[in-house]
Design an enzyme around this catalytic site. Sequence first.
Site, PDB file in Angstrom:
ATOM      1  N   SER A 106       0.840  -1.199   0.000  1.00  0.00           N
ATOM      2  CA  SER A 106       0.000   0.000   0.000  1.00  0.00           C
ATOM      3  C   SER A 106       0.869   1.241   0.000  1.00  0.00           C
ATOM      4  O   SER A 106       2.003   1.225   0.514  1.00  0.00           O
ATOM      5  CB  SER A 106      -0.864  -0.007   1.257  1.00  0.00           C
ATOM      6  OG  SER A 106      -1.429   1.266   1.485  1.00  0.00           O
TER       7      SER A 106
ATOM      8  N   TYR B 136      -0.962   0.055  10.144  1.00  0.00           N
ATOM      9  CA  TYR B 136      -1.184  -0.643   8.866  1.00  0.00           C
ATOM     10  C   TYR B 136      -0.011  -0.427   7.918  1.00  0.00           C
ATOM     11  O   TYR B 136       0.536  -1.384   7.352  1.00  0.00           O
ATOM     12  CB  TYR B 136      -2.481  -0.114   8.245  1.00  0.00           C
ATOM     13  CG  TYR B 136      -2.805  -0.641   6.870  1.00  0.00           C
ATOM     14  CD1 TYR B 136      -3.388  -1.887   6.705  1.00  0.00           C
ATOM     15  CD2 TYR B 136      -2.553   0.130   5.735  1.00  0.00           C
ATOM     16  CE1 TYR B 136      -3.706  -2.359   5.440  1.00  0.00           C
ATOM     17  CE2 TYR B 136      -2.870  -0.336   4.466  1.00  0.00           C
ATOM     18  CZ  TYR B 136      -3.443  -1.579   4.324  1.00  0.00           C
ATOM     19  OH  TYR B 136      -3.760  -2.045   3.071  1.00  0.00           O
TER      20      TYR B 136
ATOM     21  N   LYS C 296       2.615  -3.217   6.467  1.00  0.00           N
ATOM     22  CA  LYS C 296       2.845  -3.417   5.025  1.00  0.00           C
ATOM     23  C   LYS C 296       4.324  -3.207   4.687  1.00  0.00           C
ATOM     24  O   LYS C 296       4.891  -3.939   3.868  1.00  0.00           O
ATOM     25  CB  LYS C 296       1.958  -2.466   4.214  1.00  0.00           C
ATOM     26  CG  LYS C 296       0.470  -2.838   4.238  1.00  0.00           C
ATOM     27  CD  LYS C 296       0.221  -4.173   3.545  1.00  0.00           C
ATOM     28  CE  LYS C 296      -1.243  -4.538   3.474  1.00  0.00           C
ATOM     29  NZ  LYS C 296      -1.454  -5.914   2.954  1.00  0.00           N
TER      30      LYS C 296
END
Lengths: 325, 325
Positions: free
Chosen positions: A124, A148, A152
Site C-alpha cells: 500500500s 497498517y 505493510k
Amino acid sequence: MHILVTGAAGMIGRKFAERLAREGHLGARRIVKMTLSDIVAPVPAKAAFPIAARADDLAAPGIAETLVKERPELIVHLAAIVSGEAESDFDKGYRVNLDGTRALLEAVRKIGGGYKPRFVFASSIAVFGAPFAEIIPDEFHLTPLTSYGTQKAIGELLLADYTRRGFLDGVGLRFPTICVRPGAPNKAASGFFSNIIREPLAGKEVVLPVPDSVRHTHASPRAAVNFLVHAATMDTNAIGPRRSLSMPGVCVTVAEQIAALGRITGEKAVKRIRREPDPLITRIVAGWPERFDPVRAVKLGFEAETSFDAIVHAHIEDELGGKVG
Amino acid sequence: MHILVTGAAGMIGRKFAERLAREGHLGARRIVKMTLSDIVAPVPAKAAFPIAARADDLAAPGIAETLVKERPELIVHLAAIVSGEAESDFDKGYRVNLDGTRALLEAVRKIGGGYKPRFVFASSIAVFGAPFAEIIPDEFHLTPLTSYGTQKAIGELLLADYTRRGFLDGVGLRFPTICVRPGAPNKAASGFFSNIIREPLAGKEVVLPVPDSVRHTHASPRAAVNFLVHAATMDTNAIGPRRSLSMPGVCVTVAEQIAALGRITGEKAVKRIRREPDPLITRIVAGWPERFDPVRAVKLGFEAETSFDAIVHAHIEDELGGKVG
C-alpha cells in the site's frame, strides 16, 4: 497451474478470482485449480477448473502450512486488516497483517526442495508517511505513520529478503486508492473518492466532505486486477532486489473527478453532490500522499488508466452493465 | 533510575555498562539498579548500585516479560545475532533479531498503565543496500541486502510505530563500523578496518586484504557509548516520528587510516601492515555504503570523532593505557 488467493472474499480478490474463473488461464498457463481463502469462505464463481473455497484464520497455527502444502505455483496474498481497524485494534492488525504474512512466507520456505512460487503481495502507499516529496519517487523512504503502513512496510522487507534468499519469487504492489469502489458507501475516510462518482451515477445524493482542491491518485478495480495479473505473469528478473513497486494511477483533484463525471453524465448527476466540509476527514486526507512517479512499475509494464474519465467508464462498464442510471 | 541492557556481554554493551557503573548516574539521574542480560551472563563491573547479571534467551517465552517487570526507565536493546551469522543461520537470525526485539517491545506495551520507558535500539547502516547515493542522506530508503539488515529495518519500523502509539519513547541508532575494536582479530569481513590499527600498535604483523583506496565510515567504541548515553538522555520531542538516525562518523580511505597510524606511531608500525589482496573480502566491502550525511543526528547533538587520528588516540587511551607498544 494451481493458484492460491488469500483475502479472496475482498473486493479485489473476488474480481481477480472471477476473471481467472472466466478466462481459465493465466498468461500462457492453463489453471488446473484455485484455492480461495479468507476469514469467511469466499463464494467462488463458476469455472472450468475446481475451486476450493476456505474460511481460514491465516495467523492460526498450521493454517498457512495447509494452504501451501499442495505447492501452488502462484500465491496472491491479499489478506489484511484495513488501515482503520489496524489502528483501532493494535493486536489484531499485527496478528493478521504481520504474523499472517510471515506465517505464509514461512510455510513456503519450509516446504523447500526447490519449491519457489511466484508470491504477489498487496502492499500500500501507506508505507509512505508525511512529510512527502511533492511527487513521490520510487526511492522515497519507508516512513509509515500508521500501524497498517508499518505492517505493510515490514511485509515488503520480508518479501525482499525471502526472495533474495531464493525461497520464493516475490513481487510487492503498492496500490493507490481504488476508485470507483462498487457496493454501498463505506465509512473509510477515503470512501468519498468513490462515493461522489458511484452514488450520483446511481441517481443518489452524496456528500463531499473535503474541498474540491484535494488531489489524490486513483486506479480502477479493473486496473488493480490487471496489476495482479501482470505481477503474476511478468519476468521478475528485471525487477532486481527492490521487489516492491508503487503502481501507476491517475492523479486528479476532486474538481477534476467531478468534471469527468459531468462530461460523461451531464450536469444532473453532478448536482447530486452536496458540499458539506468535514474538518476531521479533511485533516486526515491532508496527511495522505498526492502524486507518485512510478517509473519502475511503468517500465516493467504495469498499466493503469490515463484519465479519470476512463476510470468512470470502467465503473459504468464493469458495475452498471454499460448503462448510467 | 533502573536501566536494562540487552546484549550486555557484547563489546559496546560492556563498555556502556562499565561507564555507567563508574559514573553512577546517567545525565542528571542517579542509577539505582542495572540489569544486564545476554545469552551468556555478562560479568558486571563494580558499582555503587546493585547490578543483576542474567543469562537469557530473549526470544524464549516469558523472558522479555521478566526483564521489564520491574519497569526499568531505560531499556538499551543491543542484543543481536551479527550479520554473518544471521545470513548463515536464517532461523536464528529472525528468532533473535526480529522475534527477540518484538518480544521486548511487546513486553513493554503489555505493562501499560502509563509505563513508557526510553527505548534505545541499536540499528545498523546495514538497513541500506546498494546501489547507494554517493553520500547517503538521512532520507535514503530502506533497501537492506542481508537478512541482518532486513531484521534491523523491521526493528526500526516497529520502534517508530510503538513510539507513535505511545507505548514507549524510542530512539534507533544506525551505528557505523566501530573502529578500533579491541581484542583478538576477528574473521568478520570488516575486521581488517580495526586489525590494521590494533595489531601494528601492539607490535604485531597484520594483513590488509583490500586496496588502500577503499573508503568507509568509522566511529570509536567510545563514540558508540556516547551515542547510547546521548540517546538515553536527550529530549526526544525534537526527533519527530522518524525515530531512527544515522550516526556520525569519520569517513576515510584505508590509505588515510594508515597515514593516521603513521603520524601517531611513526613508520615502524605502518611497516607491520602486509598487503595481501583478498578478492572475496574486496567484493563484499565494495557492496557497503561509504559515506553518510547524518544531518539529523548532528543537529540532535550526536557527536563522533572528527578525524581518524582521534579514533586511533581513543584506542590508545582506552585500551592501551595511553601507551603505544
